[in-house]
Design an enzyme around this catalytic site. Structure first.
Site, short mmCIF file in Angstrom:
data_model
loop_
_atom_site.label_atom_id
_atom_site.label_comp_id
_atom_site.label_asym_id
_atom_site.label_seq_id
_atom_site.Cartn_x
_atom_site.Cartn_y
_atom_site.Cartn_z
N GLU A 96 46.00 45.83 34.05
CA GLU A 96 45.43 45.21 35.49
C GLU A 96 44.49 44.92 35.93
O GLU A 96 43.81 45.88 34.36
CB GLU A 96 45.58 45.99 36.78
CG GLU A 96 46.93 45.46 37.47
CD GLU A 96 46.51 43.96 38.37
OE1 GLU A 96 45.95 44.24 37.89
OE2 GLU A 96 47.25 44.48 39.73
N ASP A 97 43.43 44.69 36.44
CA ASP A 97 42.05 44.25 36.01
C ASP A 97 41.30 45.49 37.27
O ASP A 97 40.51 46.15 36.99
CB ASP A 97 40.63 43.57 36.71
CG ASP A 97 42.05 42.78 38.26
OD1 ASP A 97 42.82 43.64 38.45
OD2 ASP A 97 40.75 41.85 39.10
N ASP A 100 43.41 48.56 43.49
CA ASP A 100 42.31 48.79 44.93
C ASP A 100 43.28 49.22 45.73
O ASP A 100 43.34 50.73 46.08
CB ASP A 100 42.35 47.73 45.08
CG ASP A 100 40.69 47.06 45.98
OD1 ASP A 100 40.34 48.50 46.83
OD2 ASP A 100 41.03 45.69 46.95
N PHE A 149 32.77 45.56 46.46
CA PHE A 149 33.32 44.52 45.87
C PHE A 149 32.62 43.99 44.69
O PHE A 149 31.65 43.75 44.36
CB PHE A 149 33.61 43.44 46.91
CG PHE A 149 34.36 42.55 46.47
CD1 PHE A 149 35.54 42.54 46.46
CD2 PHE A 149 33.84 41.56 45.57
CE1 PHE A 149 36.86 41.90 45.84
CE2 PHE A 149 34.71 40.11 45.92
CZ PHE A 149 36.00 40.18 45.76
N ARG A 162 33.74 34.98 36.99
CA ARG A 162 35.05 36.02 35.82
C ARG A 162 34.19 36.11 34.60
O ARG A 162 34.51 37.08 33.92
CB ARG A 162 36.38 35.77 36.11
CG ARG A 162 36.75 35.52 37.18
CD ARG A 162 38.22 35.42 36.55
NE ARG A 162 38.99 34.50 37.78
CZ ARG A 162 39.78 35.65 38.59
NH1 ARG A 162 39.80 36.77 38.29
NH2 ARG A 162 40.30 34.88 39.92
P1 IMP Z 1 45.61 45.85 45.67
O1 IMP Z 1 46.66 44.86 45.18
O2 IMP Z 1 44.93 45.84 46.24
O3 IMP Z 1 45.34 46.62 44.34
O4 IMP Z 1 44.36 44.64 44.46
C1 IMP Z 1 44.51 44.46 43.11
C2 IMP Z 1 43.11 42.89 42.94
O5 IMP Z 1 42.73 42.33 44.26
C3 IMP Z 1 42.84 42.92 41.11
O6 IMP Z 1 43.92 42.70 40.78
C4 IMP Z 1 42.01 42.03 42.02
O7 IMP Z 1 42.02 40.42 41.45
C5 IMP Z 1 41.72 42.16 42.90
N1 IMP Z 1 40.47 43.10 44.15
C6 IMP Z 1 40.66 44.15 44.33
N2 IMP Z 1 39.32 44.85 44.35
C7 IMP Z 1 38.17 43.64 43.93
C8 IMP Z 1 36.96 43.60 43.58
O8 IMP Z 1 36.25 44.63 43.92
N3 IMP Z 1 35.76 42.70 43.26
C9 IMP Z 1 37.26 41.06 42.80
N4 IMP Z 1 38.91 41.47 42.44
C10 IMP Z 1 39.71 42.47 43.03
#
Ligand code: IMP
Length: 175
Positions: A96-97, A100, A149, A162
């Site tokens: 995963e990147d 969050d 962010f 990206r």
């Molecule tokens: P989650 O499902 O809320 O854990 O978020 C996962 C996805 O949200 C990641 O795979 C990212 O693509 C996007 N994301 C969450 N935080 C950020 C951020 O700070 N910058 C850019 N993308 C984010």
């Protein structure tokens, strides 16, 4: 808008080399590991990470999105690309990147849990604990970050940035 460098290219590459060595050690002797990148955000991290692995790997991708063009997660995870390979009996490393809220990882773990993999582990480039909603286990983590962010190194804002080789903090303010 402004971008402040948060994690330099040098710092990222050093950490990925460490992570690659750790993962290679943990899976040493295994016949194969299927590294599954979560698109779109993980592609740059995954490309650098797999080149630091001393393991027999196969690479697959899953497409998932939850953000639309916003900086807040919608909480609604859409899977728009599934694996092409059968993972039963295989070790899977989900890449995963960023974790969050944890919505995406939770949805993907649910998706993969019924497929009889030998193991499913999570490797995330970033983790933002401030916004976590679901308790998720991250087996390998490059960096824990504060509640910003961030963009670059695979992460986007509305599809942009990206390609940056570093991670930056994005803000609307002019500097
Ligand atoms: P989650 O499902 O809320 O854990 O978020 C996962 C996805 O949200 C990641 O795979 C990212 O693509 C996007 N994301 C969450 N935080 C950020 C951020 O700070 N910058 C850019 N993308 C984010």
């Amino acid at each position: 808008m402004a971008i402040d460098v948060y994690l330099s290219e040098e710092k990222i590459q050093k950490r990925i080399a460490e992570l690659g060595a750790e993962i290679s050690k943990d899976y040493a002797g295994e016949e194969e590991v299927i590294v599954v990148g979560v698109l779109n955000g993980s592609f740059i991290f995954m490309a650098d990470l797999v080149r630091k692995l001393d393991l027999p790997v196969q690479m697959e991708f899953l497409g998932a999105s939850s953000y639309g063009d916003e900086t807040e997660s919608s909480g609604n995870v859409k899977i728009h690309l599934d694996l092409r390979k059968d993972i039963s009996g295989k070790h899977v490393l989900l890449v995963e990147d960023i974790v969050d809220t944890g919505n995406t990882i939770k949805a993907l773990q649910e998706l993969l849990s019924g497929r009889n993999a030998k193991s499913v582990k999570v490797c995330s480039f970033l983790f933002k604990p401030a916004r976590l909603v679901h308790k998720v286990k991250i087996d390998y983590l490059a960096f824990e970050i504060e509640d910003h962010f961030v963009i670059g190194y695979g992460l986007d804002y509305a599809g942009r940035y990206r390609e940056l080789p570093y991670v930056g903090i994005w803000s609307e303010e002019e500097k």
